[in-house]
Design a protein around this motif. Structure first.
Motif, PDB file in Angstrom:
ATOM      1  N   MET A 118      -9.760  -2.047 -60.757  1.00 38.10           N
ATOM      2  CA  MET A 118     -10.987  -2.031 -59.735  1.00 38.10           C
ATOM      3  C   MET A 118     -11.428  -0.867 -59.453  1.00 38.10           C
ATOM      4  SD  MET A 118     -12.415  -1.560 -56.680  1.00 38.10           S
ATOM      5  CE  MET A 118     -10.981  -1.609 -55.407  1.00 38.10           C
ATOM      6  N   THR A 119     -12.761  -0.281 -59.684  1.00 38.77           N
ATOM      7  CA  THR A 119     -13.433   0.959 -59.661  1.00 38.77           C
ATOM      8  C   THR A 119     -14.102   0.953 -58.288  1.00 38.77           C
ATOM      9  OG1 THR A 119     -13.346   1.746 -61.862  1.00 38.77           O
ATOM     10  CG2 THR A 119     -14.606   2.819 -60.338  1.00 38.77           C
ATOM     11  N   ASP A 120     -15.008  -0.200 -58.349  1.00 40.77           N
ATOM     12  CA  ASP A 120     -15.814  -0.480 -57.049  1.00 40.77           C
ATOM     13  C   ASP A 120     -16.127  -1.899 -56.802  1.00 40.77           C
ATOM     14  OD1 ASP A 120     -18.222   0.953 -59.279  1.00 40.77           O
ATOM     15  OD2 ASP A 120     -18.245  -1.163 -58.739  1.00 40.77           O
ATOM     16  N   LEU A 121     -16.428  -2.144 -55.625  1.00 35.93           N
ATOM     17  CA  LEU A 121     -16.926  -3.288 -55.024  1.00 35.93           C
ATOM     18  C   LEU A 121     -18.290  -3.200 -54.543  1.00 35.93           C
ATOM     19  CD1 LEU A 121     -13.541  -4.208 -53.156  1.00 35.93           C
ATOM     20  CD2 LEU A 121     -14.459  -5.348 -55.451  1.00 35.93           C
ATOM     21  N   ARG A 122     -18.919  -4.421 -54.694  1.00 38.42           N
ATOM     22  CA  ARG A 122     -20.362  -4.508 -54.192  1.00 38.42           C
ATOM     23  C   ARG A 122     -20.633  -5.303 -53.288  1.00 38.42           C
ATOM     24  NH1 ARG A 122     -24.044  -0.986 -56.435  1.00 38.42           N
ATOM     25  NH2 ARG A 122     -23.302  -0.122 -58.498  1.00 38.42           N
ATOM     26  N   GLY A 123     -21.191  -5.210 -52.071  1.00 38.77           N
ATOM     27  CA  GLY A 123     -21.337  -5.872 -51.068  1.00 38.77           C
ATOM     28  C   GLY A 123     -22.985  -5.783 -50.391  1.00 38.77           C
ATOM     29  N   VAL A 124     -23.119  -5.843 -49.015  1.00 37.89           N
ATOM     30  CA  VAL A 124     -24.305  -5.976 -48.409  1.00 37.89           C
ATOM     31  C   VAL A 124     -24.117  -4.741 -47.508  1.00 37.89           C
ATOM     32  CG1 VAL A 124     -25.938  -6.783 -46.941  1.00 37.89           C
ATOM     33  CG2 VAL A 124     -24.878  -8.355 -48.686  1.00 37.89           C
ATOM     34  N   GLY A 125     -24.910  -3.774 -47.770  1.00 40.43           N
ATOM     35  CA  GLY A 125     -25.064  -2.432 -46.965  1.00 40.43           C
ATOM     36  C   GLY A 125     -25.821  -2.729 -45.758  1.00 40.43           C
ATOM     37  N   VAL A 126     -25.380  -1.956 -44.566  1.00 41.63           N
ATOM     38  CA  VAL A 126     -26.091  -1.910 -43.377  1.00 41.63           C
ATOM     39  C   VAL A 126     -26.000  -0.518 -42.999  1.00 41.63           C
ATOM     40  CG1 VAL A 126     -25.749  -2.862 -41.008  1.00 41.63           C
ATOM     41  CG2 VAL A 126     -24.897  -4.074 -42.864  1.00 41.63           C
ATOM     42  N   GLY A 127     -27.523  -0.046 -42.389  1.00 41.80           N
ATOM     43  CA  GLY A 127     -27.736   1.274 -42.024  1.00 41.80           C
ATOM     44  C   GLY A 127     -27.786   1.977 -43.126  1.00 41.80           C
ATOM     45  N   THR A 128     -27.549   3.345 -43.011  1.00 42.73           N
ATOM     46  CA  THR A 128     -27.781   4.299 -43.936  1.00 42.73           C
ATOM     47  C   THR A 128     -26.540   5.398 -44.071  1.00 42.73           C
ATOM     48  OG1 THR A 128     -28.923   5.831 -42.627  1.00 42.73           O
ATOM     49  CG2 THR A 128     -30.197   4.316 -43.664  1.00 42.73           C
ATOM     50  N   GLY A 129     -26.490   6.343 -45.158  1.00 41.80           N
ATOM     51  CA  GLY A 129     -25.466   7.264 -45.083  1.00 41.80           C
ATOM     52  C   GLY A 129     -24.173   6.681 -46.044  1.00 41.80           C
ATOM     53  N   ALA A 130     -23.747   7.784 -46.527  1.00 39.54           N
ATOM     54  CA  ALA A 130     -22.472   7.522 -47.534  1.00 39.54           C
ATOM     55  C   ALA A 130     -21.333   8.375 -47.018  1.00 39.54           C
ATOM     56  CB  ALA A 130     -22.819   7.940 -48.825  1.00 39.54           C
ATOM     57  N   VAL A 131     -20.111   7.873 -46.915  1.00 36.63           N
ATOM     58  CA  VAL A 131     -18.895   8.867 -46.630  1.00 36.63           C
ATOM     59  C   VAL A 131     -17.730   8.610 -47.706  1.00 36.63           C
ATOM     60  CG1 VAL A 131     -19.663   8.666 -44.374  1.00 36.63           C
ATOM     61  CG2 VAL A 131     -18.190   6.929 -45.191  1.00 36.63           C
ATOM     62  N   THR A 132     -16.898   9.523 -47.658  1.00 38.57           N
ATOM     63  CA  THR A 132     -15.451   9.439 -48.061  1.00 38.57           C
ATOM     64  C   THR A 132     -14.449   9.543 -47.175  1.00 38.57           C
ATOM     65  OG1 THR A 132     -15.441  11.696 -48.641  1.00 38.57           O
ATOM     66  CG2 THR A 132     -16.254  10.216 -50.369  1.00 38.57           C
ATOM     67  N   GLY A 133     -13.430   8.781 -47.289  1.00 36.72           N
ATOM     68  CA  GLY A 133     -12.288   8.800 -46.347  1.00 36.72           C
ATOM     69  C   GLY A 133     -11.137   7.904 -46.787  1.00 36.72           C
ATOM     70  N   GLN A 134     -10.145   8.207 -45.773  1.00 35.45           N
ATOM     71  CA  GLN A 134      -8.687   7.405 -46.060  1.00 35.45           C
ATOM     72  C   GLN A 134      -9.008   5.784 -45.510  1.00 35.45           C
ATOM     73  OE1 GLN A 134      -5.397   8.848 -44.120  1.00 35.45           O
ATOM     74  NE2 GLN A 134      -4.225   7.152 -44.321  1.00 35.45           N
ATOM     75  N   ALA A 135      -8.710   4.861 -46.521  1.00 35.57           N
ATOM     76  CA  ALA A 135      -8.898   3.517 -46.191  1.00 35.57           C
ATOM     77  C   ALA A 135      -7.779   3.119 -45.132  1.00 35.57           C
ATOM     78  CB  ALA A 135      -8.719   2.618 -47.333  1.00 35.57           C
ATOM     79  N   VAL A 136      -8.076   2.606 -43.927  1.00 38.88           N
ATOM     80  CA  VAL A 136      -7.242   1.931 -43.060  1.00 38.88           C
ATOM     81  C   VAL A 136      -7.580   0.403 -42.729  1.00 38.88           C
ATOM     82  CG1 VAL A 136      -6.246   2.045 -40.668  1.00 38.88           C
ATOM     83  CG2 VAL A 136      -6.840   4.185 -42.103  1.00 38.88           C
ATOM     84  N   TRP A 137      -6.709  -0.495 -42.836  1.00 39.89           N
ATOM     85  CA  TRP A 137      -6.640  -2.025 -42.745  1.00 39.89           C
ATOM     86  C   TRP A 137      -6.333  -2.285 -41.127  1.00 39.89           C
ATOM     87  CZ3 TRP A 137      -8.513  -6.065 -45.019  1.00 39.89           C
ATOM     88  CH2 TRP A 137      -8.920  -6.087 -46.359  1.00 39.89           C
ATOM     89  N   LEU A 138      -7.354  -2.796 -40.584  1.00 44.68           N
ATOM     90  CA  LEU A 138      -7.230  -3.370 -39.264  1.00 44.68           C
ATOM     91  C   LEU A 138      -6.264  -4.585 -39.331  1.00 44.68           C
ATOM     92  CD1 LEU A 138     -10.510  -3.363 -37.190  1.00 44.68           C
ATOM     93  CD2 LEU A 138      -8.630  -1.633 -37.006  1.00 44.68           C
ATOM     94  N   ALA A 139      -5.232  -4.691 -38.503  1.00 45.66           N
ATOM     95  CA  ALA A 139      -4.270  -5.586 -38.304  1.00 45.66           C
ATOM     96  C   ALA A 139      -4.940  -6.939 -38.078  1.00 45.66           C
ATOM     97  CB  ALA A 139      -3.197  -5.346 -37.147  1.00 45.66           C
ATOM     98  N   GLY A 193     -18.819 -11.345 -43.326  1.00 44.19           N
ATOM     99  CA  GLY A 193     -19.745 -10.772 -42.411  1.00 44.19           C
ATOM    100  C   GLY A 193     -21.306 -10.580 -42.962  1.00 44.19           C
ATOM    101  N   SER A 194     -22.052 -10.359 -41.971  1.00 46.11           N
ATOM    102  CA  SER A 194     -23.745 -10.413 -42.226  1.00 46.11           C
ATOM    103  C   SER A 194     -24.108  -9.064 -41.756  1.00 46.11           C
ATOM    104  CB  SER A 194     -24.292 -11.593 -41.674  1.00 46.11           C
ATOM    105  OG  SER A 194     -25.724 -11.462 -41.395  1.00 46.11           O
TER     106      SER A 194
END
Length: 544
Positions: free
Chosen positions: A1-22, A183-184
């Motif tokens: 898996m390289t990328d996943l597509r969903g529905v964007g909300v707002g603007t901007g693009a970032v990179t960072g460490q993925a952290v799952w919420l419990a 989500g929506s």
């Protein structure tokens, strides 16, 4: 898996460490057998009181750290806790022998399922009820309020779904971005995060579970993309996206990109994001985020705060727009929507007009008072009479004041029909595309606005043409103004100001700067001639 597509909300693009919420523990089961019905009712009341206290504490913190959007959501939560239908359902379940935990879960579950089946914005309310259910169950178990835990700097938070309360806490923690499997874009969690400029991508499906905590990811809210190849994310992050300079068409026609706000604090955010002014100050939010309608002095200070943020620009303040899903505090019975509701409460209306006149004299910017939900010409005439009386009262009292310019919202078919006459009586017209689309199509406020339906496109075109013929400027204040393709269509019709959420200002400015107005006008002509929504949508893909 390289990328996943969903529905964007707002603007901007970032990179960072993925952290799952419990995942929260939402089990309604209780250790041991239920006590007597009276004992379970007592447990319910004590848990409700604790939940209310938690919500109020969190709302106060949110007002400072996050702002209006979060504060309103939490205030709505509290109101629901005392809904008679909710209380009756809990009472019936306890009488059936359920423990308070099971009673609360049963009372909410049917509503959650019903909201989700309805779809649109109503479906987004299901997450509000999940948030309430989690809070109530924790209170019944004697647990502390849910925490998002310690997050690393620059975290991109992942979750199956996000409730509004958790979104408030994430926004306060300055997370880099958020991605959810469900989500929506119209859900309260997304709205809270968007208001703070946090890039969000929702509806990524169960495939999101293939992303592990600790992975380096990229998140692009405009493209609706989550990628494991951060180098592919080319968008600018929120801090880099500010466009402070004025923009215009390729031929040199100035275009203004202003902001929709609900407080002086949001006006400050809009200024930081490069807004050219305030296109829509929702004055009723001053009442919805407090215990009632502020008095004249408090209103004046709020309006002055917004004006001072834009000393060389216009601040358009919409008069109170109560009614519908924004009930008038302390009102007895139903209140007519918009300006009709203001005219039905003349003392309160006169007080607001005095505050606007006082603010116009004190504030640095230029104030325009905008009348919402206009459906009759005599409503404008009546407001002018009230404005005459307000200025006379201030003059008699020796209070410095200045009469503001007057504008009207075009958000009903009646206003479209009356647009030529309205344009001859006011200084500006403001398109409320969300409400206009629903009224034209006969849908409810819970439905997503379908602005690309031909009937809506033609209504917009007619209103703008009437204003243009009268030499009156037109601004667009609905969510459609932030859509890049639809923004081009609006410019093609002749709209010269687009008012969007503060976080959408930079992207909208970049999109409009240098736009070819003749090409945009050709697009508008073709869209007006279209017969179906799919035709309009296809045309917008060709937007200049």
């Amino acid at each position: 898996m390289t990328d996943l597509r969903g529905v964007g909300v707002g603007t901007g693009a970032v990179t960072g460490q993925a952290v799952w919420l419990a995942r929260p523990d939402e089990s309604p089961e209780r250790d041991g057998s239920p006590s007597s019905p009276d004992a379970e009712r007592d447990r319910f009341e004590r848990a409700r009181a604790r939940t209310v206290e938690e919500l109020r504490d969190e709302r106060d913190r949110a007002a400072v750290a996050v702002g209006k959007a979060a504060e309103e959501v939490l205030a709505t939560h509290e109101t629901f806790l005392f809904d008679p239908a909710f209380e009756e359902r809990v009472e019936d379940a306890i009488d059936d022998g359920d423990a308070a935990e099971r009673a609360v879960a049963r009372a909410l579950e049917d509503w959650i399922e019903s909201f989700e089946e309805t779809g649109g914005k109503t479906a987004a309310r299901a997450d509000d009820l999940r948030d309430l259910r989690g809070r109530f169950l924790r209170a019944l178990r004697g647990e502390s309020p849910r925490s998002v835990g310690d997050l690393p700097d620059g975290a991109v938070v992942l979750a199956d779904r996000l409730d509004p309360g958790t979104a408030v806490r994430l926004a306060a923690d300055d997370v880099a971005g958020v991605a959810t499997a469900e989500g929506s874009r119209t859900g309260h969690a997304a709205i809270v995060l968007r208001s703070q400029g946090v890039p969000v991508v929702v509806d990524l499906s169960e495939e999101l579970r293939t992303v592990e905590s600790g992975a380096r990811v990229g998140l692009d809210a405009v493209a609706g993309l989550l990628t494991l190849d951060p180098s592919a994310v080319t968008g600018a992050g929120p801090a880099e996206a500010v466009v402070a300079d004025a923009v215009g068409t390729a031929s040199g026609t100035p275009l203004a990109v202003t902001a929709n706000v609900g407080s002086g604090r949001e006006s400050a955010v809009a200024r930081e994001r490069g807004a050219d002014g305030v296109g829509l100050f929702r004055s009723e939010f001053l009442a919805l985020r407090s215990d009632g309608v502020p008095d004249e002095d408090a209103q004046t200070e709020a309006y002055v705060a917004a004006l001072d943020r834009f000393p060389d620009a216009e601040v358009a303040i919409r008069t109170f727009d109560f009614g519908g899903d924004k009930p008038l505090p302390d009102a007895e019975g139903d209140v007519p929507r918009g300006v009709a509701g203001s005219l039905a409460t003349p003392d309160r209306h006169r007080e607001q007009l005095r505050a606007l006149c006082r603010a116009a004299a004190r504030g640095a910017g230029e104030l325009t008072a905008v009348l919402p939900h206009v459906t009759r010409l005599d409503e404008v005439a009546a407001v002018r009479d009230h404005l005459d009386a307000a200025t006379d009262e201030l003059a008699a009292a020796g209070v410095p004041h200045e009469r503001p310019a007057l504008g009207v919202m075009v958000e009903t078919p009646a206003a479209v029909e009356l647009a030529p006459e309205l344009a001859s009586r006011v200084a500006s017209l403001s398109l409320g595309t969300n409400d206009l689309s629903r009224h034209v199509l006969g849908t409810t406020r819970d439905a997503d606005p379908a602005v690309t339906e031909p009937a809506v496109v033609r209504a917009i075109g007619r209103a703008v043409a009437a204003a243009t013929d009268a030499g009156v400027p037109v601004r667009c204040c609905g969510e459609a103004a932030a859509d890049p393709a639809f923004a081009a269509l609006l410019v093609g019709f002749g709209v010269t100001e687009l008012s969007v959420a503060p976080d959408a200002v930079p992207a909208t400015k970049r999109r409009l700067d240098g736009i070819d107005r003749s090409e945009a006008a050709a697009l508008a002509e073709r869209a007006t001639a279209a017969s179906t929504k799919s035709e309009v949508d296809s045309l917008l893909k060709e937007a200049p």
